[in-house]
Write a protein that holds these residues in place. Structure first.
Motif, short mmCIF file in Angstrom:
data_model
loop_
_atom_site.label_atom_id
_atom_site.label_comp_id
_atom_site.label_asym_id
_atom_site.label_seq_id
_atom_site.Cartn_x
_atom_site.Cartn_y
_atom_site.Cartn_z
N GLN A 1 -4.21 1.97 -3.82
CA GLN A 1 -4.01 0.93 -2.81
C GLN A 1 -3.24 1.49 -1.62
OE1 GLN A 1 -1.47 -2.41 -3.79
NE2 GLN A 1 -0.04 -1.17 -4.99
N ILE A 2 -3.65 1.02 -0.43
CA ILE A 2 -2.93 1.30 0.81
C ILE A 2 -2.49 -0.05 1.35
CG2 ILE A 2 -3.03 2.29 3.11
CD1 ILE A 2 -5.44 3.95 2.20
N VAL A 3 -1.21 -0.22 1.59
CA VAL A 3 -0.66 -1.46 2.12
C VAL A 3 -0.01 -1.14 3.46
CG1 VAL A 3 0.93 -3.38 1.71
CG2 VAL A 3 -0.25 -2.31 -0.22
N THR A 4 -0.38 -1.87 4.52
CA THR A 4 0.13 -1.56 5.85
C THR A 4 1.03 -2.67 6.37
OG1 THR A 4 -1.87 -2.51 6.85
CG2 THR A 4 -1.85 -0.13 6.45
N SER A 5 1.95 -2.29 7.27
CA SER A 5 2.83 -3.27 7.90
C SER A 5 2.05 -4.09 8.91
CB SER A 5 3.99 -2.55 8.59
OG SER A 5 3.51 -1.70 9.62
N PRO A 6 2.54 -5.28 9.27
CA PRO A 6 1.80 -6.15 10.20
C PRO A 6 1.46 -5.50 11.53
CG PRO A 6 3.54 -7.39 9.13
CD PRO A 6 3.74 -5.95 8.74
N ASP A 7 2.29 -4.55 12.01
CA ASP A 7 2.00 -3.90 13.29
C ASP A 7 1.29 -2.57 13.15
OD1 ASP A 7 3.98 -2.30 12.28
OD2 ASP A 7 5.27 -2.37 14.05
N GLY A 8 0.98 -2.16 11.92
CA GLY A 8 0.24 -0.93 11.70
C GLY A 8 1.04 0.34 11.85
N SER A 9 2.37 0.25 11.86
CA SER A 9 3.18 1.45 12.08
C SER A 9 3.61 2.12 10.79
CB SER A 9 4.43 1.09 12.89
OG SER A 9 5.27 0.21 12.15
N VAL A 10 3.55 1.41 9.67
CA VAL A 10 4.06 1.92 8.40
C VAL A 10 3.04 1.58 7.31
CG1 VAL A 10 5.92 1.72 6.69
CG2 VAL A 10 6.46 1.67 9.12
N ALA A 11 2.93 2.46 6.31
CA ALA A 11 2.03 2.21 5.19
C ALA A 11 2.70 2.62 3.89
CB ALA A 11 0.71 2.99 5.37
N ALA A 12 2.37 1.88 2.83
CA ALA A 12 2.78 2.24 1.47
C ALA A 12 1.54 2.60 0.68
CB ALA A 12 3.53 1.09 0.81
N VAL A 13 1.64 3.62 -0.17
CA VAL A 13 0.50 4.11 -0.94
C VAL A 13 0.92 4.24 -2.40
CG1 VAL A 13 -1.14 6.01 -1.23
CG2 VAL A 13 -0.33 5.40 1.07
N SER A 14 0.00 3.88 -3.30
CA SER A 14 0.24 4.07 -4.73
C SER A 14 -1.08 4.00 -5.47
CB SER A 14 1.19 3.01 -5.28
OG SER A 14 0.51 1.78 -5.50
N ASN A 15 -1.11 4.52 -6.69
CA ASN A 15 -2.15 4.09 -7.61
C ASN A 15 -1.95 2.61 -7.86
OD1 ASN A 15 -2.15 7.20 -9.24
ND2 ASN A 15 -4.04 6.19 -8.60
N ILE A 16 -3.04 1.85 -7.88
CA ILE A 16 -2.89 0.41 -8.11
C ILE A 16 -2.15 0.16 -9.42
CG2 ILE A 16 -4.15 -1.74 -8.57
CD1 ILE A 16 -6.24 -0.85 -6.60
N TYR A 17 -2.49 0.95 -10.44
CA TYR A 17 -1.84 0.80 -11.75
C TYR A 17 -0.94 1.99 -12.03
CZ TYR A 17 -5.06 -3.01 -11.90
OH TYR A 17 -5.72 -4.15 -11.57
N GLY A 18 -0.19 2.39 -11.02
CA GLY A 18 0.70 3.53 -11.16
C GLY A 18 2.16 3.12 -11.27
N GLN A 19 3.00 4.10 -11.53
CA GLN A 19 4.43 3.86 -11.66
C GLN A 19 5.18 4.20 -10.38
OE1 GLN A 19 6.24 6.02 -14.90
NE2 GLN A 19 8.29 5.19 -14.52
N ARG A 20 4.58 5.02 -9.51
CA ARG A 20 5.29 5.49 -8.33
C ARG A 20 4.52 5.19 -7.04
NH1 ARG A 20 9.33 8.71 -10.34
NH2 ARG A 20 9.00 9.48 -12.47
N ALA A 21 5.26 5.11 -5.95
CA ALA A 21 4.68 4.84 -4.64
C ALA A 21 5.50 5.54 -3.58
CB ALA A 21 4.63 3.33 -4.38
N ALA A 22 4.97 5.58 -2.36
CA ALA A 22 5.71 6.15 -1.24
C ALA A 22 5.38 5.36 0.02
CB ALA A 22 5.37 7.63 -1.05
#
Length: 377
Positions: free
Chosen positions: A73-94
Motif C-alpha cells: 500500500q501507498i498512502v499519500t498526504s492530502p497535498d501530495g507532499s508525503v507518502a507512507a509505504v508498507s506491505n498491506i499485511y506487514g509489520q513495518r512501514a516508512a
C-alpha cells in the motif's frame, strides 16, 4: 452514460515493472499534470505524469522485511507532499518526503497477528499540521506530527484487567483496554473523522469511527472515547469504502437480512450490500442492495484472505470494482446502479483527472485508463 478508453502516452524514462500505484493529489491541480505515485519491483518510488508520460524517480525505499511479492500500500498526504509505504499485511512501514526524496519516519507495529489486517496508515491535516494516524500495537493507534516527528497521543498501554500494574504504584488504566485489532483507516474529507475497519475474535469485522479533534484533546479517544460509534458488524474487515460527503461514508460488505427491511432482499441469509453511514451519529443513511459480492481469496499464496475489491466516490456517484468482474456506477440519490463496464479493472479512481486507472497485465510498466461520461446517451 458511457465509458471511454483513454489513451495514455508511453512512460519515459521507463519506471520498470510497477507493483503499486496511488493518486498523487496536487494542491493546485493542473490539467496538464495527471500525477500518480508508483512503487516498482526494485522498491523505488516514482512520480508519473500520465498526461505527458514524463516520469521521475524520487527515492529508494528501505523498509525492513518488505516483501514486494506481497500486496503493497501507498498512502499519500492530502497535498501530495508525503507518502507512507508498507506491505498491506506487514509489520513495518516508512514515511517519505516526496519533495526532498528523504525518509522521515520508520514505523513498526507489534508482531501479534499483524498479518491478518491492513497496516493502519492514514494522513490528516489538523490545526495546520500534517498528522499521521498509524498502528503501533495490535490494539493501539497513535497520532504523530509528521514534520516534527513527535507523538501527539502519548499514553501508557493498558493491560487486560490491569495485570501488569498489580502491586505497583502505576495508575489503573484497564478501563481503556481495547480488545480490537485495528485495520484499514480512512479520514473524512474535512479531516474531522476517522473510520477503522478492524476485527475482534470470532473472527468478526467491526467498523468503528471517532472524532480526530476529540482524540487530540483526549489521548484515549480511540479506545473508549465519547465520539466512538460502532457502525457495522460484518463477516469481513478491511472493507472497501468511500466518502460520499464529509460526514457520510459508504461501506461495501455482507450483511444479515435483519439489518434492513425484508422487502429489500431477494433471498434470505447473508447478502452483499453497500451501506451509507453518518459518522457523527452512527446512523444508517441508506442501503444499496443487489450489489455484487467480492471474493476474499488472496491472489498471492501466503497472504491472508481480504477483499479483492475497490471503491471510490465522486459527487453523487459511487464506483465499485472487484477482481475480474465489472466496474459498477451507483447513484447515491436513488441508491440504484446507473452503468457497468468491463473496459478497465482499475487499481484506483483518480479524482482530479476523473479517470479509472489500472496496471496493464500485458506490459507491467504501463498503465491503462478509462473515463466515465454520465452525460452521454
Amino acid at each position: 452514460m458511457s465509458f471511454y478508453s483513454v489513451p495514455l502516452p508511453e512512460l519515459h524514462p521507463s519506471p520498470g515493472t510497477l507493483i503499486a500505484i496511488q493518486e498523487l493529489t496536487e494542491e493546485f491541480p493542473n490539467p496538464e499534470r495527471i500525477m500518480v505515485l508508483a512503487l516498482n519491483e526494485h522498491a523505488e518510488l516514482w512520480k508519473l505524469n500520465l498526461h505527458t508520460g514524463v516520469t521521475e524517480r524520487i527515492l529508494q525505499t528501505n523498509i525492513p522485511e518488505m516483501n514486494l511479492l506481497h500486496p503493497v500500500q501507498i498512502v499519500t498526504s492530502p497535498d501530495g507532499s508525503v507518502a507512507a509505504v508498507s506491505n498491506i499485511y506487514g509489520q513495518r512501514a516508512a514515511v517519505y518526503n516526496l519533495l526532498t526524496g528523504k525518509e522521515i519516519l520508520q514505523l513498526s507495529r507489534d508482531d501479534y497477528h499483524y498479518d491478518v489486517s491492513t497496516y493502519p496508515l492514514s494522513f490528516a491535516y489538523i490545526d495546520q499540521r500534517l498528522i499521521l494516524v498509524h498502528g503501533t500495537e495490535w490494539n493501539r493507534l497513535d497520532l504523530t506530527d509528521v514534520l516534527r516527528g513527535t507523538s501527539l497521543t502519548g499514553r501508557p498501554t493498558p493491560a487486560y484487567n490491569n495485570d501488569s500494574n498489580q502491586n505497583t504504584d502505576e495508575p489503573d488504566t484497564s478501563e481503556h483496554y481495547l480488545n480490537y485489532f485495528h485495520g484499514k483507516l480512512s479520514v473524512s474529507p474535512d479531516q474531522k473523522w476517522i473510520v477503522d475497519s478492524g476485527w475482534v475474535w470470532a473472527p468478526l469485522g467491526i467498523t468503528r469511527t471517532w472524532s480526530l479533534e476529540n482524540w487530540l484533546n483526549h489521548a484515549w479517544e480511540s479506545e473508549n472515547g465519547s465520539s466512538i460509534h460502532n457502525l457495522w458488524q460484518t463477516m469481513d474487515w478491511d472493507l472497501p469504502s468511500a466518502w460520499i460527503s464529509p460526514d457520510t461514508i459508504a461501506i461495501w460488505g455482507q450483511v444479515d437480512e435483519e439489518m434492513v427491511d425484508e422487502e429489500d432482499w431477494q433471498e434470505e441469509g447473508v447478502s452483499p450490500a453497500i451501506i451509507l453511514f453518518n459518522v457523527q451519529t452512527g446512523e444508517r443513511m441508506g442501503v444499496i442492495t443487489s450489489v455484487p459480492a467480492f471474493s476474499t481469496t488472496s491472489l498471492v499464496e501466503g497472504v491472508f484472505p481480504h477483499a479483492q475489491a475497490g471503491m471510490a466516490a465522486d459527487q453523487d456517484k459511487l464506483f465499485t470494482w472487484r477482481y475480474g468482474l465489472d466496474l459498477h456506477v451507483w447513484n447515491c440519490s436513488t441508491l440504484t446502479c446507473d452503468a457497468t463496464t468491463t473496459e478497465v479493472h482499475p487499481q484506483l479512481y483518480h479524482h482530479q483527472a476523473k479517470l479509472f486507472i489500472g496496471l496493464s497485465t500485458d506490459a507491467p510498466h504501463q498503465l491503462l485508463a478509462c473515463e466515465y461520461d454520465s452525460n452521454s446517451a
